[in-house]
Every structure is written in C-alpha cells, then in structure tokens.
Design a protein around this motif. Sequence first.
Motif, PDB file in Angstrom:
ATOM      1  N   ARG A  55     -20.998  22.201  17.901  1.00 30.12           N
ATOM      2  CA  ARG A  55     -21.578  23.250  16.721  1.00 30.12           C
ATOM      3  C   ARG A  55     -21.865  24.728  17.185  1.00 30.12           C
ATOM      4  NH1 ARG A  55     -26.124  20.903  13.117  1.00 30.12           N
ATOM      5  NH2 ARG A  55     -25.633  18.739  12.835  1.00 30.12           N
ATOM      6  N   PRO A  56     -21.810  25.475  16.303  1.00 28.32           N
ATOM      7  CA  PRO A  56     -22.118  26.977  16.555  1.00 28.32           C
ATOM      8  C   PRO A  56     -23.443  27.172  16.967  1.00 28.32           C
ATOM      9  CG  PRO A  56     -21.820  26.902  14.237  1.00 28.32           C
ATOM     10  CD  PRO A  56     -21.372  25.592  14.899  1.00 28.32           C
ATOM     11  N   ALA A  57     -23.993  28.216  17.478  1.00 27.29           N
ATOM     12  CA  ALA A  57     -25.309  28.501  17.793  1.00 27.29           C
ATOM     13  C   ALA A  57     -26.283  28.380  16.730  1.00 27.29           C
ATOM     14  CB  ALA A  57     -25.517  29.875  18.621  1.00 27.29           C
ATOM     15  N   ARG A  58     -25.694  28.958  15.440  1.00 29.75           N
ATOM     16  CA  ARG A  58     -26.601  29.037  14.324  1.00 29.75           C
ATOM     17  C   ARG A  58     -26.664  27.896  13.471  1.00 29.75           C
ATOM     18  NH1 ARG A  58     -21.338  30.357  13.097  1.00 29.75           N
ATOM     19  NH2 ARG A  58     -20.433  29.350  11.095  1.00 29.75           N
ATOM     20  N   TRP A  59     -26.027  26.819  13.882  1.00 32.93           N
ATOM     21  CA  TRP A  59     -26.357  25.476  13.444  1.00 32.93           C
ATOM     22  C   TRP A  59     -27.303  24.595  14.328  1.00 32.93           C
ATOM     23  CZ3 TRP A  59     -21.124  23.308  11.044  1.00 32.93           C
ATOM     24  CH2 TRP A  59     -20.693  24.185   9.846  1.00 32.93           C
ATOM     25  N   HIS A  66     -37.582  20.642  18.081  1.00 34.48           N
ATOM     26  CA  HIS A  66     -37.728  19.705  19.022  1.00 34.48           C
ATOM     27  C   HIS A  66     -37.915  20.066  20.469  1.00 34.48           C
ATOM     28  CE1 HIS A  66     -38.017  17.378  15.388  1.00 34.48           C
ATOM     29  NE2 HIS A  66     -36.582  17.309  15.299  1.00 34.48           N
ATOM     30  N   VAL A  67     -37.503  21.240  20.621  1.00 33.20           N
ATOM     31  CA  VAL A  67     -37.260  21.863  22.222  1.00 33.20           C
ATOM     32  C   VAL A  67     -38.585  21.902  22.652  1.00 33.20           C
ATOM     33  CG1 VAL A  67     -36.852  24.043  23.312  1.00 33.20           C
ATOM     34  CG2 VAL A  67     -35.420  23.172  21.376  1.00 33.20           C
ATOM     35  N   HIS A  68     -38.631  21.397  24.034  1.00 28.74           N
ATOM     36  CA  HIS A  68     -39.782  21.752  24.653  1.00 28.74           C
ATOM     37  C   HIS A  68     -39.383  22.397  25.973  1.00 28.74           C
ATOM     38  CE1 HIS A  68     -41.939  18.524  22.614  1.00 28.74           C
ATOM     39  NE2 HIS A  68     -40.821  18.003  22.660  1.00 28.74           N
ATOM     40  N   GLY A  69     -39.144  21.985  27.058  1.00 25.87           N
ATOM     41  CA  GLY A  69     -38.598  22.667  27.924  1.00 25.87           C
ATOM     42  C   GLY A  69     -37.199  22.998  28.051  1.00 25.87           C
ATOM     43  N   HIS A  70     -36.403  21.805  27.241  1.00 25.56           N
ATOM     44  CA  HIS A  70     -35.037  22.022  27.078  1.00 25.56           C
ATOM     45  C   HIS A  70     -34.682  22.957  25.945  1.00 25.56           C
ATOM     46  CE1 HIS A  70     -37.011  18.548  24.984  1.00 25.56           C
ATOM     47  NE2 HIS A  70     -36.166  18.941  23.911  1.00 25.56           N
ATOM     48  N   GLY A  71     -34.472  24.385  26.412  1.00 24.78           N
ATOM     49  CA  GLY A  71     -34.165  25.144  25.470  1.00 24.78           C
ATOM     50  C   GLY A  71     -32.559  25.803  25.829  1.00 24.78           C
ATOM     51  N   MET A  72     -32.006  25.018  26.567  1.00 24.21           N
ATOM     52  CA  MET A  72     -30.600  25.772  26.757  1.00 24.21           C
ATOM     53  C   MET A  72     -29.855  24.600  25.925  1.00 24.21           C
ATOM     54  SD  MET A  72     -30.769  28.092  28.925  1.00 24.21           S
ATOM     55  CE  MET A  72     -29.154  28.276  29.144  1.00 24.21           C
ATOM     56  N   ALA A  73     -28.652  25.310  25.361  1.00 25.38           N
ATOM     57  CA  ALA A  73     -27.668  24.798  24.482  1.00 25.38           C
ATOM     58  C   ALA A  73     -26.204  25.255  25.089  1.00 25.38           C
ATOM     59  CB  ALA A  73     -27.745  24.780  23.104  1.00 25.38           C
ATOM     60  N   ILE A  74     -25.336  24.386  25.264  1.00 26.80           N
ATOM     61  CA  ILE A  74     -24.077  24.984  25.216  1.00 26.80           C
ATOM     62  C   ILE A  74     -23.213  24.854  24.023  1.00 26.80           C
ATOM     63  CG2 ILE A  74     -21.663  24.474  26.329  1.00 26.80           C
ATOM     64  CD1 ILE A  74     -23.343  23.888  29.108  1.00 26.80           C
ATOM     65  N   CYS A  75     -22.792  25.648  23.168  1.00 20.71           N
ATOM     66  CA  CYS A  75     -22.334  25.396  21.710  1.00 20.71           C
ATOM     67  C   CYS A  75     -20.678  25.835  21.829  1.00 20.71           C
ATOM     68  CB  CYS A  75     -23.080  26.548  20.995  1.00 20.71           C
ATOM     69  SG  CYS A  75     -24.787  26.273  21.010  1.00 20.71           S
ATOM     70  N   ALA A  76     -20.341  25.434  20.702  1.00 24.28           N
ATOM     71  CA  ALA A  76     -18.723  25.780  20.344  1.00 24.28           C
ATOM     72  C   ALA A  76     -17.811  25.338  21.329  1.00 24.28           C
ATOM     73  CB  ALA A  76     -18.641  27.364  20.258  1.00 24.28           C
ATOM     74  N   ASN A  77     -18.279  24.040  21.954  1.00 24.22           N
ATOM     75  CA  ASN A  77     -17.337  23.295  22.877  1.00 24.22           C
ATOM     76  C   ASN A  77     -17.327  24.205  24.153  1.00 24.22           C
ATOM     77  OD1 ASN A  77     -16.792  20.951  21.396  1.00 24.22           O
ATOM     78  ND2 ASN A  77     -15.230  21.900  20.401  1.00 24.22           N
ATOM     79  N   GLY A  78     -18.330  24.742  24.491  1.00 19.39           N
ATOM     80  CA  GLY A  78     -18.226  25.485  26.012  1.00 19.39           C
ATOM     81  C   GLY A  78     -18.088  26.880  25.738  1.00 19.39           C
ATOM     82  N   ALA A  79     -17.815  27.478  24.642  1.00 21.03           N
ATOM     83  CA  ALA A  79     -17.532  29.087  24.404  1.00 21.03           C
ATOM     84  C   ALA A  79     -18.791  29.760  24.493  1.00 21.03           C
ATOM     85  CB  ALA A  79     -16.723  29.176  23.130  1.00 21.03           C
ATOM     86  N   ILE A 189      -7.332  22.199  23.210  1.00 21.69           N
ATOM     87  CA  ILE A 189      -7.478  21.716  21.871  1.00 21.69           C
ATOM     88  C   ILE A 189      -8.275  20.437  21.866  1.00 21.69           C
ATOM     89  CG2 ILE A 189      -6.060  21.227  19.924  1.00 21.69           C
ATOM     90  CD1 ILE A 189      -3.810  22.909  21.092  1.00 21.69           C
ATOM     91  N   THR A 190      -9.118  20.088  20.858  1.00 21.35           N
ATOM     92  CA  THR A 190      -9.787  18.950  21.029  1.00 21.35           C
ATOM     93  C   THR A 190     -10.212  18.770  19.622  1.00 21.35           C
ATOM     94  OG1 THR A 190     -11.418  17.697  21.958  1.00 21.35           O
ATOM     95  CG2 THR A 190     -11.963  19.871  21.589  1.00 21.35           C
ATOM     96  N   ARG A 191     -10.910  17.461  19.217  1.00 21.06           N
ATOM     97  CA  ARG A 191     -11.621  17.159  18.051  1.00 21.06           C
ATOM     98  C   ARG A 191     -12.837  16.334  18.228  1.00 21.06           C
ATOM     99  NH1 ARG A 191     -11.280  12.456  15.595  1.00 21.06           N
ATOM    100  NH2 ARG A 191     -10.573  10.664  16.404  1.00 21.06           N
ATOM    101  N   SER A 192     -13.799  16.896  17.354  1.00 24.57           N
ATOM    102  CA  SER A 192     -14.887  16.027  17.239  1.00 24.57           C
ATOM    103  C   SER A 192     -15.146  15.435  15.831  1.00 24.57           C
ATOM    104  CB  SER A 192     -16.144  16.947  17.639  1.00 24.57           C
ATOM    105  OG  SER A 192     -16.274  17.659  16.715  1.00 24.57           O
ATOM    106  N   SER A 193     -14.489  15.490  14.927  1.00 23.81           N
ATOM    107  CA  SER A 193     -14.597  15.153  13.529  1.00 23.81           C
ATOM    108  C   SER A 193     -13.898  13.878  13.372  1.00 23.81           C
ATOM    109  CB  SER A 193     -14.048  16.160  12.501  1.00 23.81           C
ATOM    110  OG  SER A 193     -14.059  15.937  11.237  1.00 23.81           O
TER     111      SER A 193
END
Length: 281
Positions: A55-59, A66-79, A189-193
């Motif tokens: 997902r992109p950051a805006r999604w 539901h974020v507590h301490g876990h506020g880190m997100a790696i988005c857009a497949n690592g980008a 190149i990958t897929r998740s859909s």
Amino acid sequence: MTSPTDSPLPARPRLIATDLDGTLLRDDKSVSDRTIAALKGAEEAGIEVFFVTGRPARWMDVVSEHVHGHGMAICANGAAVVDLHAGGELLKVRPLDRETALYVVQTLRAAAPGTAFAVEMTNGINYEPTYPPFLEDPGATVATAEKLLQEEYENFSGPVVKLLAQHPELTPDGFLTLARTAAGDRATITRSSPTALLEVSGLGVSKASTLALCCAERGVSSDEVVAFGDMPNDLEMLTWAGTSYAMGNAHPDVLAAASGRTVTNNEDGVAVVIEQILARL
C-alpha cells in the motif's frame, strides 16, 4: 488436535514484520480486537512491530488508529518508510528511476499489448485512460504513462515509488512471468493482487531489502525477526526473516517458501502466532 500454526518459534524475537492485506487485515479490511490486543501485547513485551505493505503511505488509515508503539510502516513494497506517529511522515524513499520506468512501460507494451499503466508517486497516483480508475484518488491526472513519466511531472508529483501494470486478459502469474522475463533485469517486478496487476519498483527494492536496512539501523538481525505474508510480494521478506509464516489463505509459492504456516487472515492468523510467542516469554 494439531496446532493452528506450524513453525519453530524463536527464543526471543525483537521485531515482527507483517503484511496487511490478506495477512493482518481481514477480508473486510478491518483489524480484529484479538489482533489489536496481540499487537499491543507484543509492544509491551519489547517486540517492535513493523507494518510492511504494498500500500502507499496515504492508504495506511486502515491501521493508523490501532497504532501503539508500532508506528513504523514500510510502504509501496519497500519504496517508502513512513512514521505513522508523525502523520505519515516519509523517513526514507527508494525511488524508481523515471528512465527505468519508461523502459519497463515500452517493453511491456511490446511484450503484452493491451497493458495499462499507473504511476505511483510520493504524493499520489496518476494513470492512463484505460487503467481501472482509483476511486480513492479522485484528483489523479489521467494521461499516458510516457507523459506522466516526463521529468517536469516530478516537480509537482515527487519521485516515482512504484509503477503499476494491469492486463485485462492474462493470468496473474502468467503476466508476472512474462514481465520478469522481459524486464526483470532492470527493475523489481512482483504482484500482490488476485488480478493481473503487477507492481514495479527500482532494481533491488523490495519489502525484504528495506526491512533489512531498517533492522540494521536498529541492530536487529534477521534471525530475530518473525515475518508474516500471503502473496508473491512477500516472498523475499519471508525467506529473509529467521522465522516466517504463510497465512492459510496464501499463494502456493508463499506456502512453499515460508518456514511455517498459520491460519487464515479471517481467523486472525497473525494474532494466533503472536499469542504463542508471548505465552513462551
């Protein structure tokens, strides 16, 4: 009665890395009360939680409340690495070079006529007239990928984080194989859909490579990481992590690659494993 999960658990994991769609989230995109409690319990036990998603950051609103301490997100497949505590602040961007993106567009147009493209940038997505419209992004620019990838677009759209390629007729895995054969030496190149929708990142950019960078910054080794996923874009992360779980609903390649498996996302498979980890601690 057999256990709902199957994998040896690490003695004391330091970080949990979990995909969202099809993994942490139920099919209705909700986070169950059981999962919320498990995530909170992990944090209280000193285990950091990373959301690692295509997902992109805006999604990320699906989990931000539901974020507590876990506020880190790696988005857009690592980008992109995002701090959810800071309103989605971008901490790191690993962009897809526009020249490379254009090469992939031209190569896939030739290899798979009928392919339609969208260009995900740091501040939104733009797409071609034949690409299925994003109802969540009504302000998108609609134009050919060649035009969207012109350098002048970078001034107001930001770096490219992901190229999306959609085909109306090819099978999802068939399209992925074709694209990797045609352009896999120039980009990831990958897929998740479940549909024939491909996701293209810079060469070497993946959930795994960005997670490895973030872990190195924290002094966390791969064998101290427990990872969860369900689709091909999770494969590298699951094989990198010391302990990994495929969801019961996972793609066959993911089931084969992970060191263990848990129950489905709708059965709170991530929470089931976290509860086992916490019980051992």
